[in-house]
Design an enzyme around this catalytic site. Sequence first.
Site, PDB file in Angstrom:
ATOM      1  NE  ARG A 170      37.725  48.815  39.153  1.00 48.56           N
ATOM      2  CZ  ARG A 170      36.690  47.999  38.852  1.00 48.56           C
ATOM      3  NH1 ARG A 170      36.250  48.010  37.642  1.00 48.56           N
ATOM      4  NH2 ARG A 170      36.472  47.173  39.667  1.00 48.56           N
ATOM      5  CE  LYS A 315      41.894  46.546  39.276  1.00 49.17           C
ATOM      6  NZ  LYS A 315      43.065  45.445  39.412  1.00 49.17           N
ATOM      7  CG  HIS A 334      42.585  40.466  39.623  1.00 46.50           C
ATOM      8  ND1 HIS A 334      41.188  40.359  40.225  1.00 46.50           N
ATOM      9  CD2 HIS A 334      43.089  41.401  39.917  1.00 46.50           C
ATOM     10  CE1 HIS A 334      41.424  41.506  41.037  1.00 46.50           C
ATOM     11  NE2 HIS A 334      42.324  42.180  40.686  1.00 46.50           N
ATOM     12  CB  SER A 352      37.136  43.151  47.604  1.00 53.02           C
ATOM     13  OG  SER A 352      37.204  44.200  48.515  1.00 53.02           O
ATOM     14  CE  LYS A 356      44.055  40.177  45.218  1.00 54.86           C
ATOM     15  NZ  LYS A 356      44.181  40.764  43.757  1.00 54.86           N
ATOM     16  CB  THR A 357      46.701  42.776  49.952  1.00 56.15           C
ATOM     17  OG1 THR A 357      45.576  43.090  48.706  1.00 56.15           O
ATOM     18  CG2 THR A 357      47.608  43.729  50.353  1.00 56.15           C
ATOM     19  CG  ASP A 371      45.760  44.277  41.684  1.00 54.88           C
ATOM     20  OD1 ASP A 371      44.665  43.064  42.149  1.00 54.88           O
ATOM     21  OD2 ASP A 371      45.511  45.049  40.996  1.00 54.88           O
ATOM     22  NE  ARG A 436      41.340  50.877  46.387  1.00 54.51           N
ATOM     23  CZ  ARG A 436      41.404  49.641  45.993  1.00 54.51           C
ATOM     24  NH1 ARG A 436      42.525  49.245  45.888  1.00 54.51           N
ATOM     25  NH2 ARG A 436      40.267  49.036  45.770  1.00 54.51           N
TER      26      ARG A 436
END
Length: 652
Positions: A170, A315, A334, A352, A356-357, A371, A436
């Site tokens: 991004r 996003k 988020h 990051s 979390k994932t 997410d 990704r």
Amino acid sequence: MAANGMNNGATGRNGLAKIHTEKRADEVCHDDSTTPMKAQTIDELHSLQMKKSAPTTPLNGIQGLFAEEERTKQQLQSISASLASLTRETGPKVVRGDPASKSATPRVVSHHHHHVSPTISVSDSSLKFTHVLYNLSPAELYEQAIKYEKGSFISSSGALATLSGAKTGRSPKDKRVVRDETTGHDLWWGKGSPNIEMDEQTFMVNRERAVDYLNSLDKVFVNDQFLNWDPQNRIKVRIVSARAYHSLFMHNMCIRPTAEELENFGTPDFTIYNAGQFPCNRYTHYMTSSTSIDLNLARREMVILGTQYAGEMKKGLFSVMHYLMPKRQILSLHSGCNMGKDGDVALFFGLSGTGKTTLSTDHNRYLIGDDEHCWSDNGVSNIEGGCYAKCIDLSREKEPDIWNAIKFGTVLENVVFDEHTREVDYSDKSVTENTRAAYPIEYIPNAKIPCVASHPKNVILLACDAFGVLPPVSKLTLAQTMYHFISGYTALVAGTEEGIKEPQATFSACFGAAFIMLHPTKYAAMLAEKMQKHGATGWLVNTGWSGGRYGSGSRIKLAYTRKIIDAIHSGSLLKAEYKRTEVFGLEIPTAVEGVPSDILEPMNTWTDEKAYKETLLKLGGLFKNNFGGFVAHKIGKDGKLTDEILAAGPVF
């Protein structure tokens, strides 16, 4: 004639079946061993290969071909209106289908007049048709990408490998939001805010540029989809793009409508114009590069110029939800979210690298989403219809669910693969480290469809503390939950030139500062109110270092963190005995099943007590400095809540 004579015996030479032929009146032998073909030519044969998709619902009681024509007409009018330039009276002429197929461009029959006077106002662009490829299936989008987009390949697992061009991430510095009377008052502006302003006029210049570019193409892709699985608070989005890659990415990431929902879609609530292959004009006011991502909340539109990175669309829409949802008293988050077999729900926040994932993907629990979520009076709902997973160093052993989700229909972004076998090398960073995969959420076996759940019981804030002073787990008061939610802390390990690796504290408000639209305290106050109302407990979990900072201590074992998370889910951690730490004033349990008790108190794991205390004070100072930016913003009429939150921070 010999062939005819062979008909008498049952088998031919070498035991092969005999060819049956009949001599007809026209003296030509015909092979009668197979049923005759319906097609007379190769083109006719190809036409038999595909059958038309049937519409599923009648249009307001009208049935048959007329209803289908009327529906298509309404759809095309809606798309033409989306693509209309504001300086012209009507939108472009749009027609459905690929211009490469023979039947796609209709002939416009004009009436012949002997004296035709030239029309001055007609431009070349108004004579042209814009072909619309509307809500194509993944298979159709694969064909478009492989045929027309350089750098598109089918990987050995069946995923579509694509390139996002020069931008592989991004561009937050190129994102602009139109500041008008409403947003000037509502949005968070100034120091620390992700919102960089632009005016309405500049937005319109960029919108015109994007729309003109899209209309100049032979074809555009249009996706009509939904955001938010909560049916009462669903948002209709239309994405107009120039690449099959972008269309398939959004097909996977947004919620896919059923055929019936699509037929009654109507006018979208929000529209994205993705003209990412075309740059913005640097002479335009507010432009600082050839890239511009522009949000106009009043017009409910987003324009993308100068970047083909698909994550900008995902996003960008998340930012929009951070504005639209709080207006309905719904909290946009988020976070990851999962649910136990007994219906207990947990939210996971973390930047990051905090896990979390990994921690929200749990084989013993249902995945609600990885997410983006909303928390309303109905409970929690996933905003998206897919997952956007990091692929760097991906392995079947470490992340089996993500590995298995990379199959037909999945978009693989910027990965490197073997030129012959098309096998992906997930450790290769030649294009970018930010490789990704985007896939529909139903590709995860334990995903709960529809992606909705009841109110959360636990709110877990994850931090990867490379300073090694935060405890592996602590129970938070409501004020502490707000303090750490607003802070959004983790520490990155950054390499310096001398090769010494020094931890760097990173703070991202609400664990997603790049996407929030309102002041962080507004989201924090909503979170506290919902937690209080539904009896949720806040937890701070450190997935980082223990026994010393990065370089001298060691990373807390994932197996221990999983045991801590299990104890939170089961409710057993609520029953534990607690003691309070100094400086941060955190409540830490004296025992957690399956976790060595000595690591629960960070000070016990350091050999040098003086160094521990110095590091603890250093981190406390970093928190205080960061929070200074939020102090001036009073929450509530008397500002009492602000004082409570401040008191919940480090004290020394």
